[in-house]
Write a protein that holds these residues in place. Structure first.
Motif, short mmCIF file in Angstrom:
data_model
loop_
_atom_site.label_atom_id
_atom_site.label_comp_id
_atom_site.label_asym_id
_atom_site.label_seq_id
_atom_site.Cartn_x
_atom_site.Cartn_y
_atom_site.Cartn_z
N LEU A 83 0.81 -1.18 -0.07
CA LEU A 83 -0.11 0.09 0.04
C LEU A 83 0.87 1.31 -0.11
N PRO A 84 0.67 2.31 -0.81
CA PRO A 84 1.32 3.65 -0.93
C PRO A 84 1.33 4.09 0.48
N LYS A 85 2.10 4.89 1.23
CA LYS A 85 2.06 5.52 2.36
C LYS A 85 1.21 6.73 2.44
N PRO A 86 0.57 7.28 3.30
CA PRO A 86 -0.19 8.57 3.42
C PRO A 86 0.65 9.62 2.99
N ALA A 87 -0.02 10.70 2.63
CA ALA A 87 0.75 11.94 2.02
C ALA A 87 -0.24 12.99 2.26
N PRO A 88 0.42 14.12 2.72
CA PRO A 88 -0.26 15.13 3.01
C PRO A 88 -1.51 15.55 1.81
N LEU A 89 -2.59 16.07 1.94
CA LEU A 89 -3.68 16.19 0.99
C LEU A 89 -3.32 17.28 0.04
N SER A 90 -3.53 17.34 -1.11
CA SER A 90 -3.25 18.44 -2.01
C SER A 90 -4.48 19.35 -2.13
N VAL A 91 -4.65 20.74 -2.66
CA VAL A 91 -5.75 21.29 -2.67
C VAL A 91 -6.94 20.56 -3.32
N ASP A 92 -6.59 20.04 -4.50
CA ASP A 92 -7.32 19.35 -5.40
C ASP A 92 -7.96 18.28 -4.49
N GLN A 93 -7.24 17.64 -3.84
CA GLN A 93 -7.70 16.47 -3.09
C GLN A 93 -8.66 16.78 -2.12
N LEU A 94 -8.25 18.04 -1.41
CA LEU A 94 -9.24 18.51 -0.43
C LEU A 94 -10.59 18.91 -1.00
N GLU A 95 -10.43 19.73 -1.98
CA GLU A 95 -11.69 20.06 -2.74
C GLU A 95 -12.63 18.81 -3.21
N GLU A 96 -11.81 17.84 -3.51
CA GLU A 96 -12.83 16.63 -3.87
C GLU A 96 -13.43 15.72 -2.67
N THR A 97 -12.64 15.85 -1.60
CA THR A 97 -13.29 15.09 -0.28
C THR A 97 -14.14 16.12 0.45
N TYR A 98 -14.17 17.45 0.23
CA TYR A 98 -15.11 18.51 0.44
C TYR A 98 -16.61 18.10 -0.34
N ALA A 99 -16.25 17.84 -1.60
CA ALA A 99 -17.48 17.76 -2.37
C ALA A 99 -18.13 16.42 -2.01
N TYR A 100 -17.39 15.44 -1.56
CA TYR A 100 -18.11 14.20 -1.06
C TYR A 100 -18.58 14.39 0.24
N MET A 101 -18.08 15.21 1.18
CA MET A 101 -18.63 15.35 2.48
C MET A 101 -19.92 16.09 2.28
N VAL A 157 -25.15 1.19 12.04
CA VAL A 157 -24.90 0.46 10.89
C VAL A 157 -25.41 0.53 9.46
N SER A 158 -26.82 0.71 9.74
CA SER A 158 -27.58 0.86 8.56
C SER A 158 -27.63 2.09 7.96
N LEU A 159 -27.15 3.26 8.76
CA LEU A 159 -27.02 4.48 7.88
C LEU A 159 -25.38 4.59 7.47
N ASN A 160 -24.73 3.74 8.03
CA ASN A 160 -23.38 3.86 7.20
C ASN A 160 -23.50 2.98 5.97
N GLN A 161 -24.20 2.03 5.82
CA GLN A 161 -24.46 1.05 4.75
C GLN A 161 -25.27 2.11 3.74
N ALA A 162 -26.20 2.99 4.11
CA ALA A 162 -26.86 3.94 3.17
C ALA A 162 -25.92 5.02 2.52
N CYS A 163 -25.17 5.30 3.62
CA CYS A 163 -24.31 6.76 3.29
C CYS A 163 -23.04 6.46 3.75
N PRO A 164 -22.05 5.74 2.82
CA PRO A 164 -20.62 5.40 3.23
C PRO A 164 -20.01 6.66 3.55
N GLN A 165 -19.22 6.60 4.40
CA GLN A 165 -18.22 7.70 4.69
C GLN A 165 -17.24 7.93 3.79
N ASN A 166 -16.75 6.96 2.99
CA ASN A 166 -15.80 6.74 1.80
C ASN A 166 -16.56 6.39 0.67
#
Length: 262
Positions: free
Chosen positions: A171-189, A233-242
């Motif tokens: 597995l690749p090691k974690p790395a600081p999030l780029s601005v583009d990555q933060l923008e995409e995670t924000y959109a998902y949130m 459990v039901s909520l996380n199945q309906a609305c996965p956090q990732n």
């Protein structure tokens, strides 16, 4: 570009592996692995570790090879404290218990960490760990593993096997999030907040994108949710956090995909 985030766990966690944003309620007080963080199972033991220390395979399932260089392996896995003490799994004699990586279950080398599907990683780990002697099951509320069937006296060995399985996935090691990555995670949130509302829950208004970026992604609409385990459990199945399939399979504007049945 795609991000990688640390899972926020609200319960007893025994092991963890890879992860993106999220919360997870434990289904067992004995052991739950959640894709996302550094590995920490049961209570590890602090002992000196030298270049000549050899990992024991006493009682280990077939197909496992003790680490040829335990000191190097311990440092690679961040199992050596600043004062040089080993803080990882040990065998029945208290000696460091580390194995060579177990390969053949998947290879994520060369991938961007943000594109990695955490759910797939956990499924591969479950298969590897089960094949090497420990009955683990996928949790129903997110990308995690339950070790409830593993006897407490085998926790240290199970921990060592899990690390060897994880290492073998490259597995690749974690790395600081780029601005583009933060923008995409924000959109998902933001989309995730809408999913929670559609399930009948109230969530606070999202911060602005600038605030989210300045905080390095410190907002998750699940922080406003307070429910019992069954509903959780039901909520996380309906609305996965990732995103199901990983951020590599999700683009801003896409709907939230329900977690597949296991």
């Amino acid at each position: 570009m795609k991000p990688d985030r640390t899972m926020r766990l609200i319960a007893t966690v025994v092991v963890a592996m890879l992860g993106v944003t999220g919360c997870s309620a434990a289904t067992s007080s004995q052991a739950v692995t959640s894709a996302g963080v550094s590995t920490t199972v049961a209570s590890s033991t602090t002992v000196p570790v030298s270049d000549t220390t050899t990992a024991s395979s006493r009682g280990a399932p077939a197909g496992l090879t003790p680490a040829a260089d335990p000191r190097a392996r311990a440092e690679q896995l961040s199992l050596v404290s600043p004062d040089g003490q080993y803080v990882g799994p040990v065998d029945s004699n208290g000696d460091p218990l580390l194995f060579e990586p177990i390969t053949g279950y998947g290879d994520f080398s060369g991938q961007d960490r943000f594109d990695v599907d955490n759910y797939e990683v956990v499924r591969l780990l479950a298969r590897c760990i089960t094949d090497h002697g420990f009955s683990v099951t996928l949790t129903k509320d997110g990308p995690g593993l339950s070790y409830a069937s593993v006897p407490p006296e085998q926790n240290q060995l199970a921990y060592a096997v899990e690390m060897a399985c994880k290492e073998g996935l490259h597995l690749p090691k974690p790395a600081p999030l780029s601005v583009d990555q933060l923008e995409e995670t924000y959109a998902y949130m933001v989309a995730l907040a809408g999913c929670l509302v559609s399930q009948g829950y109230s969530v606070s208004d999202p911060p602005s994108l600038d605030v989210y970026i300045d905080s390095q992604g410190n907002w998750n609409p699940y922080d406003d949710v307070n429910v019992g385990l069954g509903a959780w459990v039901s909520l996380n199945q309906a609305c996965p956090q990732n995103p199901v399939g990983g951020y590599g399979a999700w683009d801003p504007g896409d709907p939230i995909t329900q977690m597949p049945s296991q």
